[in-house]
Scaffold this motif. Structure first.
Motif, PDB file in Angstrom:
ATOM      1  N   ARG A   1       0.821  -1.211   0.000  1.00 44.94           N
ATOM      2  CA  ARG A   1       0.000   0.000   0.000  1.00 44.94           C
ATOM      3  C   ARG A   1       0.855   1.261   0.000  1.00 44.94           C
ATOM      4  NH1 ARG A   1      -4.472  -2.601   3.988  1.00 44.94           N
ATOM      5  NH2 ARG A   1      -5.991  -3.149   2.370  1.00 44.94           N
ATOM      6  N   ALA A   2       1.943   1.221   0.730  1.00 46.67           N
ATOM      7  CA  ALA A   2       2.816   2.396   0.777  1.00 46.67           C
ATOM      8  C   ALA A   2       3.446   2.671  -0.584  1.00 46.67           C
ATOM      9  CB  ALA A   2       3.899   2.182   1.833  1.00 46.67           C
ATOM     10  N   ILE A   3       3.728   1.623  -1.334  1.00 48.77           N
ATOM     11  CA  ILE A   3       4.334   1.782  -2.661  1.00 48.77           C
ATOM     12  C   ILE A   3       3.321   2.314  -3.666  1.00 48.77           C
ATOM     13  CG2 ILE A   3       5.212   0.406  -4.613  1.00 48.77           C
ATOM     14  CD1 ILE A   3       6.779  -1.227  -2.498  1.00 48.77           C
ATOM     15  N   GLY A   4       2.033   1.958  -3.478  1.00 45.73           N
ATOM     16  CA  GLY A   4       1.017   2.480  -4.389  1.00 45.73           C
ATOM     17  C   GLY A   4       0.075   1.464  -4.971  1.00 45.73           C
ATOM     18  N   TYR A   5       0.140   0.201  -4.526  1.00 44.37           N
ATOM     19  CA  TYR A   5      -0.786  -0.818  -5.030  1.00 44.37           C
ATOM     20  C   TYR A   5      -2.208  -0.432  -4.659  1.00 44.37           C
ATOM     21  CZ  TYR A   5       3.004  -3.920  -6.387  1.00 44.37           C
ATOM     22  OH  TYR A   5       4.099  -4.468  -7.015  1.00 44.37           O
ATOM     23  N   THR A   6      -3.098  -0.507  -5.640  1.00 45.78           N
ATOM     24  CA  THR A   6      -4.479  -0.069  -5.423  1.00 45.78           C
ATOM     25  C   THR A   6      -5.398  -1.197  -4.987  1.00 45.78           C
ATOM     26  OG1 THR A   6      -4.927  -0.390  -7.780  1.00 45.78           O
ATOM     27  CG2 THR A   6      -4.286   1.825  -7.057  1.00 45.78           C
ATOM     28  N   SER A   7      -4.933  -2.449  -5.083  1.00 44.81           N
ATOM     29  CA  SER A   7      -5.743  -3.579  -4.643  1.00 44.81           C
ATOM     30  C   SER A   7      -4.837  -4.648  -4.057  1.00 44.81           C
ATOM     31  CB  SER A   7      -6.546  -4.164  -5.810  1.00 44.81           C
ATOM     32  OG  SER A   7      -7.378  -5.232  -5.372  1.00 44.81           O
ATOM     33  N   VAL A   8      -5.048  -4.934  -2.779  1.00 44.51           N
ATOM     34  CA  VAL A   8      -4.319  -5.994  -2.081  1.00 44.51           C
ATOM     35  C   VAL A   8      -5.338  -7.047  -1.668  1.00 44.51           C
ATOM     36  CG1 VAL A   8      -2.895  -6.601  -0.097  1.00 44.51           C
ATOM     37  CG2 VAL A   8      -2.584  -4.379  -1.234  1.00 44.51           C
ATOM     38  N   SER A   9      -5.059  -8.296  -2.056  1.00 44.27           N
ATOM     39  CA  SER A   9      -5.973  -9.402  -1.786  1.00 44.27           C
ATOM     40  C   SER A   9      -5.311 -10.416  -0.867  1.00 44.27           C
ATOM     41  CB  SER A   9      -6.376 -10.075  -3.104  1.00 44.27           C
ATOM     42  OG  SER A   9      -7.193 -11.202  -2.866  1.00 44.27           O
ATOM     43  N   HIS A  10      -6.107 -11.049  -0.011  1.00 40.25           N
ATOM     44  CA  HIS A  10      -5.637 -12.145   0.819  1.00 40.25           C
ATOM     45  C   HIS A  10      -6.413 -13.408   0.460  1.00 40.25           C
ATOM     46  CE1 HIS A  10      -3.933  -9.519   4.359  1.00 40.25           C
ATOM     47  NE2 HIS A  10      -3.348  -9.287   3.196  1.00 40.25           N
ATOM     48  N   ASP A  11      -5.711 -14.517   0.329  1.00 36.54           N
ATOM     49  CA  ASP A  11      -6.342 -15.809   0.057  1.00 36.54           C
ATOM     50  C   ASP A  11      -6.497 -16.569   1.368  1.00 36.54           C
ATOM     51  OD1 ASP A  11      -6.167 -15.111  -2.591  1.00 36.54           O
ATOM     52  OD2 ASP A  11      -4.498 -16.449  -3.053  1.00 36.54           O
ATOM     53  N   LEU A  12      -7.721 -16.952   1.696  1.00 35.98           N
ATOM     54  CA  LEU A  12      -8.020 -17.760   2.870  1.00 35.98           C
ATOM     55  C   LEU A  12      -8.652 -19.072   2.409  1.00 35.98           C
ATOM     56  CD1 LEU A  12      -9.705 -15.013   5.120  1.00 35.98           C
ATOM     57  CD2 LEU A  12      -7.269 -15.558   4.907  1.00 35.98           C
ATOM     58  N   ILE A  13      -8.497 -20.113   3.219  1.00 31.09           N
ATOM     59  CA  ILE A  13      -9.057 -21.424   2.864  1.00 31.09           C
ATOM     60  C   ILE A  13      -9.805 -21.986   4.063  1.00 31.09           C
ATOM     61  CG2 ILE A  13      -8.527 -23.801   2.189  1.00 31.09           C
ATOM     62  CD1 ILE A  13      -6.136 -22.824   0.667  1.00 31.09           C
ATOM     63  N   PHE A  14     -10.993 -22.549   3.820  1.00 35.04           N
ATOM     64  CA  PHE A  14     -11.699 -23.281   4.869  1.00 35.04           C
ATOM     65  C   PHE A  14     -11.737 -24.763   4.499  1.00 35.04           C
ATOM     66  CE2 PHE A  14     -15.006 -22.093   1.850  1.00 35.04           C
ATOM     67  CZ  PHE A  14     -15.824 -23.214   1.771  1.00 35.04           C
ATOM     68  N   GLY A  15     -11.735 -25.601   5.520  1.00 41.82           N
ATOM     69  CA  GLY A  15     -11.725 -27.047   5.298  1.00 41.82           C
ATOM     70  C   GLY A  15     -10.348 -27.668   5.416  1.00 41.82           C
ATOM     71  N   LEU A  16      -9.365 -26.910   5.930  1.00 39.39           N
ATOM     72  CA  LEU A  16      -8.000 -27.412   6.076  1.00 39.39           C
ATOM     73  C   LEU A  16      -7.898 -28.361   7.275  1.00 39.39           C
ATOM     74  CD1 LEU A  16      -6.070 -24.076   5.436  1.00 39.39           C
ATOM     75  CD2 LEU A  16      -6.125 -26.062   3.908  1.00 39.39           C
TER      76      LEU A  16
END
Length: 449
Positions: free
Chosen positions: A198-213
């Protein structure tokens, strides 16, 4: 809901394509047909929408036991250079078959672990592609980053060549779960790379989560979502763990079947996660995805321009996606082709001047018709048709879904209700002409719920 989960939790496709890979007609597919189709469709696609490029970067330093991707485990970073060289050669093989300068609308770096590669090699890769191309006016470049090895240099270098979206694989913050899937990473590290982006300038940061592990509980899910709240990613991919240990080379052998949450427990993980995400202001987008209302994915859903392909959900649509790298899949809308699955064979064929595809499928008129209906369902949870359109549907499955109040259906279309969204894969299966001709689907697909 418990009975519905047990009823509809069957093996089924994820529908990133139609027909799905197991039903491709490889007997009628040839590399010559693929190249001819590419040459015929490139101009129109390029002029109307531009093209997308997916680049598979398969190297990982260690094996994550939940992963079903094609990857190559190594710590030998000297392999990077020859692989990047080969990808650029493959791009030039396609470039030689284009009758005009390509307009690049999307580039996505997937893996494996793209951030296994040095910033210098990633820069060389992207600059080598865009040097012979034109960037679309609203182009979007994105990459998948491992929180443990994504550096400030990675983020800055890729940002400087046009990347504004990054997704980080988080999966789960619980230590027991992380040990079971061999993916150890702290919240502090995820926080660091998220804030750096975000500090560099990325306009979209996504996180991948998983259920059922394995060993995942409701308490694990609550902990993970609470920590996610502190970072407020723009998008969240909330995947159901796809257990497919029969697939060659996927490495899903690090735990026992009994360690996996089953049926009702697994669904409770999803429902709790979805409930908490909704409370935080995230809107469900298609299947498995959530975003804030400020993100382009949400806007695309509202404007009914949401698209889905082998890269997952995208906010921009292109009918032509060129897959580069080992095991990558290309999509012409009218046909698919997959590259060979080993680095050795991939590099050999490209260095011989051959486009390295080994299988694929050219779609029939019926295929194209059904593909559009399934895409509509996956992106908009509805589809319509006119009275003259002939569709061969699994009527009994649709009737069951309607009786269970998961969908509405009339003479001109199908709508998936809110309660039916978790079962959208089952709804699509009713349209799948190939699936409907097969009695058994074991050892082909992961479970739908």
């Amino acid at each position: 809901m418990k009975n519905l989960i047990q009823k509809y939790n069957v093996p089924g496709p994820r529908y990133t394509s139609y027909p799905t890979v197991p039903f491709w007609s490889e007997e009628s597919f040839t590399k010559e047909k693929w190249i001819s189709s590419f040459e015929e469709t490139f101009h129109l696609s390029n002029q109307e929408e531009g093209v997308s490029i997916y680049i598979h970067l398969p190297f990982c330093e260690s094996l994550c036991t939940f992963c079903a991707c094609h990857k190559h485990i190594t710590r030998q970073h000297e392999k990077e250079k020859s692989y990047i060289d080969t990808v650029l050669k493959e791009w030039n093989l396609y470039r030689d078959r284009m009758n005009e300068v390509p307009v690049i609308k999307e580039i996505h770096l997937g893996g494996g672990t793209p951030t296994f590669f040095s910033p210098e090699n990633l820069k060389r890769l992207i600059e080598g592609i865009i040097a012979t191309s034109i960037r679309y006016s609203s182009y979007e470049f994105s990459f998948e980053g491992h929180p443990n090895n994504t550096t400030k240099e990675h983020l800055q270098t890729l940002y400087d060549v046009g990347f504004t979206r990054v997704s980080f694989g988080v999966q789960d913050y619980n230590e027991t779960v992380q040990k079971a899937i061999h993916r150890i990473q702290s919240f502090e590290q995820v926080k660091k790379v998220t804030e750096l982006a975000r500090a560099i300038g990325y306009t979209s940061v996504s996180h991948d989560l998983i259920f059922g592990l394995p060993f995942q509980t409701k308490e694990c899910m609550i902990e993970t979502i609470q920590k996610t709240k502190l970072l407020q990613p723009d998008r969240i991919s909330f995947y159901s763990y796809a257990h497919v240990p029969w697939m060659k080379g996927v490495g899903q052998r690090g735990f026992n079947e009994a360690d996996l949450p089953q049926d009702k427990v697994k669904r409770e993980l999803y429902e709790k996660g979805k409930e908490m995400l909704s409370e935080l202001g995230y809107v469900e987008i298609g299947m498995d995805h959530f975003s804030l209302a400020t993100d382009s994915l949400y806007k695309a859903m509202q404007e009914k321009t949401l698209h889905r392909n082998f890269m997952g959900y995208t906010a921009q649509k292109t009918q032509l996606m060129i897959g580069l790298g080992m095991s990558s899949i290309s999509d012409l809308w009218l046909g698919f082709a997959q590259n060979v699955k080993t680095i050795k064979e991939y590099e050999y064929l490209v260095n011989q001047g051959e486009i390295p595809v080994f299988r694929g499928h050219i779609l029939s008129d019926d295929d194209l018709k059904i593909r559009q209906h399934i895409l509509n369902l996956m992106c908009q949870f509805e589809t319509t048709w006119n009275s003259s359109e002939e569709l061969v549907l699994n009527e009994s499955l649709l009737e069951e879904l309607m009786e269970d109040e998961l969908i509405g259906i009339d003479a001109s279309g199908v709508e998936v209700f809110e309660e039916g969204k978790p079962f959208v894969r089952n709804v699509c299966m009713a349209f799948d002409a190939y699936l409907n001709t097969k009695e058994k689907q074991e050892n082909r697909f992961s479970m739908t719920v």
